[in-house]
Enzyme design. Structure first.
Site, PDB file in Angstrom:
ATOM      1  N   LYS A 112      12.483 -16.457 -19.189  1.00  0.00           N
ATOM      2  CA  LYS A 112      13.864 -16.273 -19.432  1.00  0.00           C
ATOM      3  C   LYS A 112      14.227 -17.059 -20.893  1.00  0.00           C
ATOM      4  O   LYS A 112      15.096 -17.047 -21.348  1.00  0.00           O
ATOM      5  CB  LYS A 112      14.465 -18.073 -18.452  1.00  0.00           C
ATOM      6  CG  LYS A 112      14.664 -18.090 -17.308  1.00  0.00           C
ATOM      7  CD  LYS A 112      15.112 -16.633 -16.297  1.00  0.00           C
ATOM      8  CE  LYS A 112      15.674 -16.437 -14.749  1.00  0.00           C
ATOM      9  NZ  LYS A 112      14.381 -16.579 -14.455  1.00  0.00           N
TER      10      LYS A 112
HETATM   11  C1  LIG Z   1      14.127 -15.615 -13.060  1.00  0.00           C
HETATM   12  C2  LIG Z   1      12.506 -15.385 -12.390  1.00  0.00           C
HETATM   13  C3  LIG Z   1      12.656 -14.661 -11.404  1.00  0.00           C
HETATM   14  C4  LIG Z   1      13.564 -13.321 -11.179  1.00  0.00           C
HETATM   15  O1  LIG Z   1      13.905 -12.764 -12.192  1.00  0.00           O
HETATM   16  P1  LIG Z   1      15.345 -11.380 -12.056  1.00  0.00           P
HETATM   17  O2  LIG Z   1      15.545 -11.443 -13.491  1.00  0.00           O
HETATM   18  O3  LIG Z   1      16.238 -13.051 -11.563  1.00  0.00           O
HETATM   19  O4  LIG Z   1      15.832 -10.973 -10.791  1.00  0.00           O
HETATM   20  C5  LIG Z   1      10.481 -14.393 -11.500  1.00  0.00           C
HETATM   21  N1  LIG Z   1      10.229 -15.188 -11.369  1.00  0.00           N
HETATM   22  C6  LIG Z   1      10.481 -16.281 -12.226  1.00  0.00           C
HETATM   23  C7  LIG Z   1       9.149 -17.497 -13.169  1.00  0.00           C
HETATM   24  C8  LIG Z   1      11.386 -16.567 -12.777  1.00  0.00           C
HETATM   25  O5  LIG Z   1      12.348 -17.429 -13.757  1.00  0.00           O
END
Ligand SMILES: *Cc1c(COP(=O)(O)O)cnc(C)c1O
Length: 461
Positions: A112
């Site tokens: 993120k």
């Molecule tokens: C947010 C997240 C996901 C999922 O990603 P999306 O874009 O919501 O599909 C997978 N793994 C981790 C560690 C995350 O923080």
């Protein structure tokens, strides 16, 4: 370039407006009206370039005149300077023809950060220019919230409120949200699950009076700016393995469908991606949907990969838009049906989705044994989300190089990782004091009114 809503009835916006807004006023999500195409020679010319340079080349065609080239380059440089790996998204090899893109070297140890650090910079630059002030409200299953708080803490034109499901995030995730002391940061523990938090945020956007009163802005993965930032590491990874001269495939641990959808955009831009594989945990609504054509909500069952514990996968709406060939009324009808439990994708659109995305699921037991197996086979200690990806990727392994996205650092989920591997994953030194810092959080009922009142009171102070 203009941005249009997946539901067809909101005004088209510039990149800057779409980024600052988040959700369209008709409830839809913004998409570019055309997807820019990069020639094979443009992609070949990325070989050997830095992450920041490739980021500039990939994103530049999407941002219009929001920033000039020099400023955009500067924002990109600032966004990634806090990462603790020079490659930003390094590849490591797990097995013959199977690679891991480590996306966890940013400040909060999850992928993120790639998007959030950049939109933090872009928000700040755009708001400094206009003099406006915004209230960011976001829902999180753990990682979005910590990344958003890290990116926006202390910024003068922004208040950031993060709703997370009380008791359902890991201790590290929670502490990353509750320990920053800046007064523009507000962590809210909601008595509900992630889907409740996400629904509350959507309701706030659809309450136009509230939306205007607080100048609401959204940074959830529905924000186009976030999707765009995530397109970049598909390019850096593929180019490192020989694109455009060689195809690659990607497997993506998926929840809200933002990350995998960024892969779809990369492919539409001309990156030679063979397969895009959606990997889910036991909350496998996306896998079931791709398997059957019916999107039917069930309850969320908490798992050891909590950032993927989800039933309403917001960005799937963007995939539907393309699957329906841009038919916004078909998308709007499906989304209407979803609010009362589910929908069935029409035959043609379902065929289109099946040719675009493959899928698989990993049970809790699969996830644990994958953490153990990968450690033994390659020395790589995976977080549970990345382990879901690696497990599913193996079933699609062929002659094309497979790249699994490692979405978080194992130290973010130390209990599950220890349980599976016997090893304690250490936090980087810069975060070692997180367990000692005081926490600041407000617990609020799962009630729209209570949440809105709290937000209004806080920004008035
Ligand atoms: C947010 C997240 C996901 C999922 O990603 P999306 O874009 O919501 O599909 C997978 N793994 C981790 C560690 C995350 O923080």
């Amino acid at each position: 370039m203009r941005y249009i809503s997946t539901r067809g009835t909101a005004p088209a916006l510039s990149f800057e407006q779409a980024m600052l807004t988040g959700l369209a006023r008709d409830g839809g999500l913004y998409l570019p009206d055309t997807i820019p195409h990069l020639a094979a020679s443009d992609i070949a010319a990325m070989a050997g370039k830095s992450y920041e340079e490739i980021a500039f080349r990939v994103m530049r065609p999407f941002i219009g005149d929001t920033f000039d080239d020099a400023q955009f380059k500067q924002l990109i440089a600032q966004a990634y300077q806090g990462f603790d790996h020079a490659a930003r998204a390094p590849l490591v090899q797990l097995a013959p023809n199977h690679f891991l893109a480590e996306l966890f070297h940013g400040p909060t140890l999850a992928f993120k950060d790639f998007a959030m650090q950049l939109i933090g910079q872009m928000f700040q630059a755009a708001l400094a220019r206009s003099g406006d002030r915004v209230t960011i409200v976001g829902a999180t299953s753990g990682d979005t919230g910590s990344a958003a708080i890290e990116a926006f803490r202390g910024l003068s034109n922004v208040d950031v409120f993060i709703l997370y499901p009380h008791g359902r995030v890991s201790e590290v995730q929670r502490r990353q949200m509750t320990t920053p002391q800046e007064s523009n940061v507000h962590a809210i523990a909601v008595d509900g699950d992630f889907d409740d938090c996400q629904a509350a945020v959507k309701d706030m956007f659809n309450d136009f009076e509230f939306r205007e009163a607080v100048s609401l802005a959204g940074v959830n993965s529905i924000n186009w700016g976030r999707v765009l930032a995530q397109v970049v590491y598909y390019f850096t990874s593929a180019v490192a393995l020989g694109a455009p001269h060689r195809q690659v495939s990607f497997t993506v641990p998926t929840g809200n469908f933002g990350d995998i959808f960024a892969g779809y955009i990369a492919k539409q831009m001309g990156l030679p991606i063979k397969d895009l594989v959606v990997a889910t945990n036991q909350n496998d609504i996306l896998h079931r949907t791709l398997d059957t054509g019916a999107y039917v909500k069930e309850g969320v069952v908490p798992s050891i990969s909590p950032s993927m514990d989800i039933q309403v996968s917001s960005n799937f709406e963007r995939a539907l838009y393309y699957a329906y060939g841009g038919d916004t009324s078909a998308v709007a009808a499906d989304m209407q049906a979803l609010s009362s439990g589910g929908f069935t994708i029409s035959q043609g659109a379902y065929e289109a989705l099946k040719t675009t995305y493959l899928s698989g699921r990993a049970s809790e037991a699969d996830t644990r044994s994958q953490i153990k197996a990968s450690l033994a086979e390659s020395g790589e200690l995976l977080c549970p989300h990345s382990a879901v990806g690696v497990h599913v990727a193996q079933t699609f392994q062929g002659d094309t190089p497979m790249i699994t996205l490692a979405t978080a650092h194992p130290a973010k989920f130390p209990d599950a990782v220890k349980d599976a591997s016997g090893i304690t994953a250490d936090l980087p030194d810069r975060m070692a004091d997180i367990y000692e810092k005081p926490e600041r959080v407000t617990r609020v009922a799962n009630d729209l009114n209570a949440l809105q009142t709290f937000i209004k009171e806080r920004i008035a102070q």
